[in-house]
Design a protein around this motif. Sequence first.
Motif, PDB file in Angstrom:
ATOM      1  N   THR A   1       0.837  -1.203   0.000  1.00 42.46           N
ATOM      2  CA  THR A   1       0.000   0.000   0.000  1.00 42.46           C
ATOM      3  C   THR A   1       0.870   1.250   0.000  1.00 42.46           C
ATOM      4  O   THR A   1       0.666   2.174  -0.800  1.00 42.46           O
ATOM      5  CB  THR A   1      -0.936  -0.004   1.229  1.00 42.46           C
ATOM      6  OG1 THR A   1      -1.672  -1.233   1.216  1.00 42.46           O
ATOM      7  CG2 THR A   1      -1.890   1.158   1.231  1.00 42.46           C
TER       8      THR A   1
ATOM      9  N   ASP B   1      -1.227  -2.199 -10.597  1.00 39.98           N
ATOM     10  CA  ASP B   1      -1.217  -2.796  -9.267  1.00 39.98           C
ATOM     11  C   ASP B   1      -1.042  -4.286  -9.521  1.00 39.98           C
ATOM     12  O   ASP B   1      -1.973  -4.978  -9.949  1.00 39.98           O
ATOM     13  CB  ASP B   1      -2.533  -2.483  -8.550  1.00 39.98           C
ATOM     14  CG  ASP B   1      -2.628  -3.158  -7.186  1.00 39.98           C
ATOM     15  OD1 ASP B   1      -1.946  -4.179  -6.983  1.00 39.98           O
ATOM     16  OD2 ASP B   1      -3.400  -2.676  -6.335  1.00 39.98           O
TER      17      ASP B   1
ATOM     18  N   TYR C   1     -13.477 -12.467  -2.197  1.00 41.57           N
ATOM     19  CA  TYR C   1     -12.595 -11.475  -2.835  1.00 41.57           C
ATOM     20  C   TYR C   1     -13.050 -11.318  -4.270  1.00 41.57           C
ATOM     21  O   TYR C   1     -12.986 -12.303  -5.011  1.00 41.57           O
ATOM     22  CB  TYR C   1     -11.150 -11.931  -2.844  1.00 41.57           C
ATOM     23  CG  TYR C   1     -10.452 -12.046  -1.512  1.00 41.57           C
ATOM     24  CD1 TYR C   1     -10.581 -11.066  -0.532  1.00 41.57           C
ATOM     25  CD2 TYR C   1      -9.634 -13.136  -1.248  1.00 41.57           C
ATOM     26  CE1 TYR C   1      -9.909 -11.172   0.679  1.00 41.57           C
ATOM     27  CE2 TYR C   1      -8.950 -13.244  -0.044  1.00 41.57           C
ATOM     28  CZ  TYR C   1      -9.096 -12.257   0.914  1.00 41.57           C
ATOM     29  OH  TYR C   1      -8.419 -12.360   2.085  1.00 41.57           O
TER      30      TYR C   1
HETATM   31  N1  T4K Z   1      -3.609  -4.126  -4.112  1.00 44.39           N
HETATM   32  C1  T4K Z   1      -4.227  -5.317  -4.150  1.00 44.39           C
HETATM   33  C2  T4K Z   1      -4.902  -5.734  -5.398  1.00 44.39           C
HETATM   34  C3  T4K Z   1      -4.219  -6.157  -3.018  1.00 44.39           C
HETATM   35  O1  T4K Z   1      -4.855  -7.343  -3.059  1.00 44.39           O
HETATM   36  C4  T4K Z   1      -3.545  -5.729  -1.859  1.00 44.39           C
HETATM   37  C5  T4K Z   1      -3.547  -6.561  -0.681  1.00 44.39           C
HETATM   38  C6  T4K Z   1      -2.889  -4.485  -1.878  1.00 44.39           C
HETATM   39  C7  T4K Z   1      -2.953  -3.701  -3.025  1.00 44.39           C
HETATM   40  C8  T4K Z   1      -2.135  -3.960  -0.712  1.00 44.39           C
HETATM   41  O2  T4K Z   1      -0.941  -4.684  -0.473  1.00 44.39           O
HETATM   42  P1  T4K Z   1      -0.388  -4.767   1.063  1.00 44.39           P
HETATM   43  O3  T4K Z   1      -0.336  -3.371   1.593  1.00 44.39           O
HETATM   44  O4  T4K Z   1      -1.286  -5.664   1.852  1.00 44.39           O
HETATM   45  O5  T4K Z   1       0.991  -5.338   0.871  1.00 44.39           O
HETATM   46  C9  T4K Z   1      -5.594  -9.734   2.744  1.00 44.39           C
HETATM   47  C10 T4K Z   1      -4.210  -9.113   2.812  1.00 44.39           C
HETATM   48  O6  T4K Z   1      -3.980  -8.496   4.089  1.00 44.39           O
HETATM   49  C11 T4K Z   1      -3.934  -8.109   1.750  1.00 44.39           C
HETATM   50  O7  T4K Z   1      -2.528  -7.977   1.661  1.00 44.39           O
HETATM   51  C12 T4K Z   1      -4.449  -8.583   0.403  1.00 44.39           C
HETATM   52  N2  T4K Z   1      -4.285  -7.606  -0.635  1.00 44.39           N
HETATM   53  C13 T4K Z   1      -5.918  -8.956   0.500  1.00 44.39           C
HETATM   54  C14 T4K Z   1      -6.460  -9.472  -0.801  1.00 44.39           C
HETATM   55  O8  T4K Z   1      -6.043 -10.001   1.460  1.00 44.39           O
HETATM   56  P2  T4K Z   1      -7.556  -9.672   4.438  1.00 44.39           P
HETATM   57  O9  T4K Z   1      -8.115  -8.576   5.266  1.00 44.39           O
HETATM   58  O10 T4K Z   1      -8.505 -10.502   3.685  1.00 44.39           O
HETATM   59  O11 T4K Z   1      -6.574 -10.617   5.298  1.00 44.39           O
HETATM   60  P3  T4K Z   1      -6.889 -11.592   6.501  1.00 44.39           P
HETATM   61  O12 T4K Z   1      -6.108 -11.149   7.682  1.00 44.39           O
HETATM   62  O13 T4K Z   1      -8.345 -11.765   6.664  1.00 44.39           O
HETATM   63  O14 T4K Z   1      -6.218 -12.940   5.990  1.00 44.39           O
HETATM   64  C15 T4K Z   1      -6.848 -13.806   5.064  1.00 44.39           C
HETATM   65  C16 T4K Z   1      -6.620 -15.248   5.515  1.00 44.39           C
HETATM   66  O15 T4K Z   1      -5.255 -15.564   5.453  1.00 44.39           O
HETATM   67  C17 T4K Z   1      -7.018 -15.501   6.955  1.00 44.39           C
HETATM   68  O16 T4K Z   1      -8.309 -15.989   6.978  1.00 44.39           O
HETATM   69  C18 T4K Z   1      -6.060 -16.565   7.411  1.00 44.39           C
HETATM   70  C19 T4K Z   1      -4.880 -16.432   6.525  1.00 44.39           C
HETATM   71  N3  T4K Z   1      -3.712 -15.860   7.192  1.00 44.39           N
HETATM   72  C20 T4K Z   1      -3.536 -14.513   7.217  1.00 44.39           C
HETATM   73  C21 T4K Z   1      -2.424 -13.974   7.806  1.00 44.39           C
HETATM   74  C22 T4K Z   1      -2.223 -12.480   7.861  1.00 44.39           C
HETATM   75  C23 T4K Z   1      -2.801 -16.707   7.761  1.00 44.39           C
HETATM   76  O17 T4K Z   1      -2.978 -17.939   7.741  1.00 44.39           O
HETATM   77  N4  T4K Z   1      -1.673 -16.193   8.339  1.00 44.39           N
HETATM   78  C24 T4K Z   1      -1.446 -14.854   8.382  1.00 44.39           C
HETATM   79  O18 T4K Z   1      -0.394 -14.422   8.899  1.00 44.39           O
HETATM   80  O19 T4K Z   1      -6.516  -8.968   3.451  1.00 44.39           O
END
Ligand code: T4K
Length: 406
Positions: free
Chosen positions: A70, A164, A323
């Motif tokens: 980001t 992106d 997503y």
């Molecule tokens: N542009 C696009 C098109 C993107 O998809 C993203 C990020 C960005 C820009 C920004 O890049 P960054 O600033 O993040 O580098 C997740 C990610 O946090 C995010 O990076 C990603 N896209 C997005 C598509 O997905 P959430 O809110 O769905 O994440 P979260 O915490 O719910 O995790 C998803 C699943 O992953 C959890 O259910 C379990 C698993 N998990 C997650 C983490 C963090 C693990 O098993 N271990 C872990 O450490 O956003």
Amino acid sequence: MKQKPLIAPFEKPITVTRPSLPSLDEFKKGLEGIWDRAWLTNNGQVLEEFRQRLVEFCSTDNLCLFANGTLALQIALQGMGITGDVITTPYTFVATTHALFWNKIRPVFADIEPQYYTLDPAQVEAAITPWTSAILAVHVYGHPCNLTELEKIARKRGLKLIYDAAHAFGVEVDGRPIGDFGDLSMFSFHATKVFHSVEGGMLTFQDPRLMRIFDYLKNFGFENELEVVMPGTNAKMNEIQALMGLLLLTNYDGMREKRRCIHDRYRERLSTLPGLTLASPLSTAVRQNYAYMPVEVHSKDFGLTRDELYAKLREYNIFGRRYFYPLVPDFACYRGMCRVEELPVARGVASRILTLPNYTDLKLEDVDRICDIVAHIQSHSRRPTRMAGVSTAPSTKPGVTAVQLQ
Ligand code: T4K
């Protein structure tokens, strides 16, 4: 009494993704070096080594590392001097749009193509006005955008073309790294990505002069101890992030191969289920990275809505994600930026999409079991649908427990 088959839920949650990890011993060894040097951030030795390896991997020296994707994108837009309106996709993670907003740029949403979910060049062209300064397209799920058409439009109309590429690390088209297209690409190295550094981001770009600007912007604008040349921020990658990235990069091909097998298995098992559609196969010119496993649920033929399937899967301890739903312009902070009747393709896809579990260490027997469960849920839906040649009977594959209920 008629007996209904039921497949047992997974014992432990199967999440949409799970980070790949290097061996703990290797990581500890790397940490020992960091401990000895007591140098944790601000251009350390591991960061420099990681950058060098990425330079080789991405075949470009115009490459800059950041604390996360980001911040990398925000700095890219600022460093390139983008202002006014930028045409972008509504079908993405919110960070794409937020990066525009943080730079006081107005996002103009154009619709997507139905096969790969990337920006539709015709819609982009139709949205151009005298205020448009750039196109910000997303290689969503690692699917390359329509590179040729977007390039043509950008050149013809004098617009910057920014990608992106958060999902697209390792993708190549005709043997060219995906970051080689357009003026600049941003990659995310978040833990949930195909390749990661816990958190992290990378920019690759065409104009070598941007390197200095990005280096200033990510480090408070410092030239030296006494001089600050621009109002920068703190977006530096640290040594521990770099160590994770460095170790995982050595195994990128192995991780990709495992994901390929998972994708192939999902395709083989799900493509015949009525009411489920998978993204169109990518052209053979694309070396893909198998970043996500999106499926579209067509409720009429499937027998359940996407949200019903999403909820049912959770009962089996399977945590897919929607997503990218809702669409970015439907979030409270962007509401009112376009009319509801606009973006029909993106809206339709967002209402049907479900991304299934997909990560390097997901076992093929678990993929089979997930597919069995999807088929089983469908066969017990309120509008059961069957097509010739498609069996929804529970599998007898290992790892799948079939129990009989009254
Ligand atoms: N542009 C696009 C098109 C993107 O998809 C993203 C990020 C960005 C820009 C920004 O890049 P960054 O600033 O993040 O580098 C997740 C990610 O946090 C995010 O990076 C990603 N896209 C997005 C598509 O997905 P959430 O809110 O769905 O994440 P979260 O915490 O719910 O995790 C998803 C699943 O992953 C959890 O259910 C379990 C698993 N998990 C997650 C983490 C963090 C693990 O098993 N271990 C872990 O450490 O956003």
